[in-house]
Design a protein around this motif. Structure first.
Motif, PDB file in Angstrom:
ATOM      1  N   VAL A  20       0.825  -1.212   0.000  1.00 34.20           N
ATOM      2  CA  VAL A  20       0.000   0.000   0.000  1.00 34.20           C
ATOM      3  C   VAL A  20       0.855   1.256   0.000  1.00 34.20           C
ATOM      4  O   VAL A  20       0.551   2.216  -0.716  1.00 34.20           O
ATOM      5  N   GLN A 281      -8.864   6.219 -11.544  1.00 31.34           N
ATOM      6  CA  GLN A 281      -9.188   4.802 -11.772  1.00 31.34           C
ATOM      7  C   GLN A 281      -7.910   3.986 -11.956  1.00 31.34           C
ATOM      8  O   GLN A 281      -7.750   2.916 -11.357  1.00 31.34           O
ATOM      9  N   SER A 284      -6.204   3.758  -8.698  1.00 33.23           N
ATOM     10  CA  SER A 284      -6.914   2.835  -7.812  1.00 33.23           C
ATOM     11  C   SER A 284      -6.665   1.403  -8.227  1.00 33.23           C
ATOM     12  O   SER A 284      -6.416   0.527  -7.378  1.00 33.23           O
ATOM     13  N   ILE A 285      -6.744   1.182  -9.536  1.00 40.88           N
ATOM     14  CA  ILE A 285      -6.533  -0.190 -10.028  1.00 40.88           C
ATOM     15  C   ILE A 285      -5.128  -0.664  -9.670  1.00 40.88           C
ATOM     16  O   ILE A 285      -4.933  -1.782  -9.175  1.00 40.88           O
ATOM     17  N   ILE A 288      -5.053  -1.296  -5.937  1.00 40.46           N
ATOM     18  CA  ILE A 288      -5.744  -2.555  -5.600  1.00 40.46           C
ATOM     19  C   ILE A 288      -4.894  -3.748  -6.029  1.00 40.46           C
ATOM     20  O   ILE A 288      -4.749  -4.731  -5.287  1.00 40.46           O
ATOM     21  N   CYS A 289      -4.324  -3.599  -7.256  1.00 35.68           N
ATOM     22  CA  CYS A 289      -3.474  -4.691  -7.751  1.00 35.68           C
ATOM     23  C   CYS A 289      -2.309  -4.934  -6.782  1.00 35.68           C
ATOM     24  O   CYS A 289      -1.974  -6.085  -6.457  1.00 35.68           O
ATOM     25  N   VAL A 291      -2.182  -4.194  -3.600  1.00 36.25           N
ATOM     26  CA  VAL A 291      -2.683  -4.792  -2.359  1.00 36.25           C
ATOM     27  C   VAL A 291      -2.921  -6.279  -2.564  1.00 36.25           C
ATOM     28  O   VAL A 291      -2.542  -7.119  -1.728  1.00 36.25           O
ATOM     29  N   ILE A 292      -3.558  -6.592  -3.718  1.00 40.32           N
ATOM     30  CA  ILE A 292      -3.822  -8.014  -4.005  1.00 40.32           C
ATOM     31  C   ILE A 292      -2.506  -8.785  -4.087  1.00 40.32           C
ATOM     32  O   ILE A 292      -2.359  -9.865  -3.508  1.00 40.32           O
TER      33      ILE A 292
END
Ligand SMILES: Nc1nc2c(ncn2[C@@H]2O[C@H](COP(=O)(O)OP(=O)(O)OP(=O)(O)O)[C@@H](O)[C@H]2O)c(=O)[nH]1
Length: 700
Positions: A20, A281, A284-285, A288-289, A291-292
Motif C-alpha cells: 500500500v 481509476q 486505484s486499479i 488494488i493490484c 494490495v492483491i
C-alpha cells in the motif's frame, strides 16, 4: 496476559503495508503530476484562447474599419445625400456591410445635418444620433477631429437595435465621416455625411462565443466597469476559476479614438472530469493490484515460511508426546533443518536420559522398599530406644536433681568457709547444717572453745553425755544404744580431736553421709587453721623467752593509747622504760642460759609489780616497757615506787645455788605531763639517767 502475534496476520499486515505504501506514494505523485500537467495545460489553453480572441477581435474590427473606409469613398453615397434616387444604391452598399460583417447589426447613412438618408437593418427616425452628432461637432469645432478618421462610441440605447437582438441595450457605434472629395493632407472640412454602424454587445459576444468551450468565460471591462460578459454554453464549476487578464484595443490607422478594454478570460480550474477520473481509476486499479499482490505475496510467504514451521511444530509435538522417532522432511529451509536436527538430538538425549532415569527409578524404588523395611525396623528400634532413653532420662533427672542438690550443698559449704571466720563458730556451724538438713537435729562441741561444752539444736544433754562417753576417734561413728544418731569427729591434721558434730536424722543416705563428713572435715581444717592463725598472731606479738608481748605489740598498744587520748583527753596513760643492769656480765660469768633466767625473773617481777590493767612488754635484749592504761601521774608514781622498792632486793637462784640480785634502771612518764609523741624518748632518757646513777653508786 501479553498478546501474542500470529505470524500469518503479521506477514499479511507487513505485505499489505509494503504494497500500500508504494501504491499511495506512486498514486499521490501521479495525481500531483496529473494535476500540474492539467493546470499547465489549462493555462496554455487560456493563453491560446486569449490570443485567439484578441486576433479575432482585431481582425473583425479591422475588416469593419476597412470596409467603412472603402464605402466612405463611394461617390454615389455622397451624391445620394442629395439625390433621392440613389437610395437603392445606398441600401445595396450598406447591405453587404451588415450581412458580411457579423459584428454589425445595422448600418446608417446620415447626411451633414444628421438626417438619416438610408439604413440597412436599422430603425428609422432615430434621434439618438443627435448625441453622436453633437459630440462630433464639438470635436470638429475644437479642431480635434482629424479629417477622414473613424470614430468609436459606446452606447446604451434600447431603441438602436431591436430588443430581441440586443437585450443588453448597449454596444458600439462606429462613425465614418464622408467627404465630398478626397481630402488632401492637412486640410479639414466638415463631412457631408456619415456612415454609422451599430455593433450591439450581443454581436461581439456571438463573435467571440464560438471560440469558448465548456467552462470558459470572457469579461470586458472598461474603466473597471463590466461592459461585456461572454460565457460558453457549459456551466462553470465550483472549483474556482483560472483567470488571465489582458488588454484588447480596437485600433487601426483609420480610427481616431481607439477603445481599450480590460479583458478577463476565465476557465474552471477543475481538470477535465473524465481525465481526472481516468487517472484516479488507473491509480486505484494499480493500488488494488498492489494490495492483491501484497496479500497474495503474504499468503505465499506465509505458506512458504509457516509450512516448514508447522512441520517443525508437529515434530516438536511428537517429541513432547514421547515419540522420539520423528524425522520431519518437509522443513524446506536449512535453518529449520538445523533446528529440527537439534530437536532430534535433544530428543535422543532426553530419551536416553529417560531410559537411564527409568532404570535409576527402578533401582530407587527397590532402594526405597529396602529403606522402608529398614525404616520399620528402625522405628521399632527407636520405640524401644525411646523407652529406654525415657527410663534413663528419668534416672538421670533424678540423679541430676540429687547432683544439683549436692552441688548446692557443696556451694553452700564453700560459701560457708568465709562465714566460719566469724567468732561465734558454733552458731554459724549449726545454722549452716540446719539449713542444709532442716529435718535433722544437730549438736556441736569444740575442745578449745567454751570449755568443751555442747551447743545443741534439738538433741538432749543426756544423749550428748552418752556421746562424750564414747572414746571412738574415727571420723564417723554410731553410738550403739542410740538409734539414728550420727557422730562426726572433728580431727586436725595431726590426728588431734578438735571437737564433735552430732546429727540426729531418720534417713541419711550414703551421699549425705559423705557430704556431712566432708563438711566435718572442712570444719576441722577451718578450726585448725583458726587455731594456727591465732597462735601465729600470738607469736608475732609475743616474746618467745619471757612470753611477754614484744616490741610490735608495744608499738601497737602505744599507738592505740595515743589515739584514745586524742578522742578522750581525760584518759591519760603512762609509760615505763626498764633496762636490766649488768646482763652482759651475767652472761659472761654464768652463761647465756643464766642470762635468760634472769630476764624471765625480771619479767615475772615486773608483772607482779603491775596492776591487771597494766601491760608489761619486752622490747628486746634486756629492755622492757610497761604501759599503764589508766596512767595518771599519780598512778605512774605509785608503780615507780613499787618497782624501785623491789629492784635490788629481789633475787633469782641460779643452777649453782647462788642468788643473783635483780636490778634494773627505770625511767617513766605520764601523758599528763608530756605529749605522747615525746613520751618514749623522754622515758628512755630518764631510764638512762637512772642507769647512770646506778653505775655511779655501784662504783662507789
Ligand atoms: N642471756 C641473754 N642475754 C641477752 C639476751 N638479749 C641480750 N642479751 C645480752 O645482754 C647484754 C646486754 O648488754 P648491755 O646492753 O651492755 O647491758 P648490761 O650488760 O646489762 O650493761 P648495763 O646495761 O650497762 O648494765 C648483751 O651482752 C647481750 O648479749 C637474751 O635474750 N639472753
Amino acid at each position: 496476559m501479553r498478546m501474542k502475534l500470529r505470524l500469518k496476520y503479521s506477514l499479511a499486515s507487513l505485505m499489505i503495508f509494503i504494497a500500500v505504501i508504494p501504491a499511495v506514494i506512486v498514486g499521490g505523485l501521479l495525481l500531483k503530476q496529473q494535476t500540474e500537467i492539467e493546470t499547465n495545460y489549462q493555462r496554455e489553453k487560456l493563453e491560446r484562447l486569449s490570443s485567439t480572441l484578441r486576433q479575432e477581435f482585431n481582425y473583425r474590427f479591422y475588416v469593419l474599419s476597412t470596409s467603412l473606409d472603402v464605402l466612405s469613398r463611394d461617390r454615389l453615397l455622397v451624391q445620394a445625400m442629395d439625390d433621392f434616387f440613389l437610395t437603392s444604391h445606398v441600401r445595396e452598399t450598406l447591405e453587404p456591410l451588415v450581412s458580411k460583417v457579423p459584428l454589425v447589426e445595422s448600418a446608417y447613412l446620415i447626411d451633414s445635418d444628421w438626417e438619416e438618408v438610408e439604413n440597412y437593418n436599422g430603425i428609422t427616425s432615430q434621434s439618438n444620433f443627435n448625441e453622436i452628432m453633437r459630440y462630433l461637432d464639438e470635436q470638429y469645432e475644437k479642431k480635434l477631429l482629424e479629417n477622414g478618421y473613424q470614430w468609436l462610441f459606446t452606447y446604451v440605447d434600447k431603441n438602436l437595435v431591436l430588443n430581441e437582438d440586443n437585450p443588453s441595450d448597449d454596444g458600439l457605434i462606429v462613425v465614418d465621416p464622408i467627404y465630398s472629395s478626397v481630402l488632401s493632407d492637412g486640410l479639414q472640412r466638415k463631412p457631408v455625411g456619415y456612415l454609422v454602424v451599430v455593433i450591439p454587445t450581443e454581436n461581439i459576444s456571438k463573435m467571440l462565443k464560438m471560440y469558448l468551450t465548456g467552462d470558459e468565460k470572457v469579461t470586458f471591462l472598461r474603466n473597471e466597469k463590466e461592459i461585456l460578459n461572454i460565457k460558453s454554453d457549459g456551466s462553470l464549476g465550483s472549483n474556482g476559476l483560472l483567470t488571465l487578464n489582458q488588454k484588447i484595443k480596437i485600433d487601426s490607422d483609420l480610427i481616431s479614438n481607439p477603445l481599450e478594454y480590460e479583458v478577463k478570460i476565465s476557465m474552471d480550474k477543475k481538470p477535465e472530469e473524465d481525465k481526472f477520473t481516468h487517472s484516479l481509476q488507473i491509480i486505484s486499479i494499480v493500488g488494488i493490484c498492489m494490495v492483491i499482490v501484497g496479500i497474495f505475496g503474504a499468503a505465499i510467504t506465509y505458506r512458504w515460511v509457516t509450512r516448514p514451521l508447522a512441520a517443525l511444530m508437529v515434530m516438536v509435538r511428537s517429541y513432547s508426546r514421547g515419540d522420539y522417532d520423528q524425522r520431519e522432511r518437509k522443513l524446506r529451509f536449512s535453518e529449520f533443518y538445523q533446528v529440527g536436527e537439534l530437536f532430534h538430538e535433544m530428543a535422543t538425549t532426553i530419551e536416553e536420559q529417560l531410559e537411564d532415569l527409568a532404570s535409576k527409578n527402578t533401582e530407587l524404588k527397590q532402594a526405597n522398599n529396602q529403606k522402608e523395611k529398614y525404616n520399620r525396623q528402625l522405628i521399632n528400634f527407636n520405640d524401644k530406644l525411646e523407652k529406654k532413653v525415657e527410663e534413663k532420662t528419668e534416672e538421670l533427672t533424678l540423679s541430676l536433681e540429687r547432683e544439683e542438690r549436692r552441688r548446692d550443698i557443696l556451694k553452700s559449704l564453700l560459701a560457708f568457709s568465709s562465714k566460719l571466720q566469724q567468732d561465734d563458730i558454733k552458731s554459724v556451724v549449726l545454722a549452716q547444717v540446719s539449713s542444709l538438713y532442716p529435718e535433722a537435729h544437730w549438736a556441736l562441741k569444740l575442745s578449745n572453745i567454751d570449755n568443751n561444752q555442747w551447743q545443741s539444736d534439738g538433741i538432749d544433754e543426756s544423749v550428748l553425755s552418752k556421746v562424750d562417753a564414747v572414746q571412738n576417734k574415727a571420723e564417723y561413728f554410731f553410738v550403739p544404744e542410740i538409734k539414728l544418731l550420727h557422730c562426726f569427729n572433728l580431727i586436725d591434721s595431726s590426728g588431734q580431736l578438735l571437737g564433735r558434730l552430732v546429727m540426729k536424722n531418720e534417713k541419711l543416705a550414703r551421699t549425705d553421709l559423705e557430704i556431712v563428713s566432708l563438711f566435718a572435715r572442712q570444719l576441722s581444717s577451718t578450726i585448725e587453721g583458726r587455731i594456727l592463725n591465732a597462735e601465729l598472731e600470738r607469736i608475732a606479738v609475743t616474746d618467745a623467752l619471757t612470753e611477754l608481748p614484744n616490741r610490735k605489740a608495744f608499738d601497737n598498744d602505744f599507738k592505740n593509747n595515743t589515739e584514745r587520748l586524742k578522742r578522750y583527753p581525760e584518759r591519760q596513760f603512762g609509760l615505763f622504760i626498764i633496762d636490766v643492769n649488768k646482763l652482759k656480765q651475767v652472761n659472761d660469768e654464768f652463761g647465756h642460759y643464766v642470762g635468760d633466767e634472769l630476764l624471765k625473773a625480771v619479767s615475772e617481777l615486773l608483772i607482779g609489780a603491775c596492776r591487771q590493767t597494766d601491760r608489761v612488754y619486752r622490747l628486746g635484749g634486756d629492755e622492757f616497757a610497761i604501759l599503764l592504761e589508766e596512767g595518771s601521774e599519780q598512778a605512774c608514781c605509785q608503780l615507780a615506787t613499787r618497782l624501785e622498792g623491789v629492784r635490788g632486793h629481789t633475787f633469782t637462784q641460779i643452777e649453782t645455788g647462788e642468788l643473783l640480785p635483780i636490778h634494773f634502771a627505770l625511767g617513766w612518764l605520764s601523758s599528763e605531763n608530756i605529749p605522747p609523741e615525746k613520751m618514749f624518748q623522754a622515758a628512755d632518757k630518764a631510764m638512762y639517767e637512772d642507769k647512770q646513777a646506778y653505775r655511779s653508786s655501784d662504783q662507789l
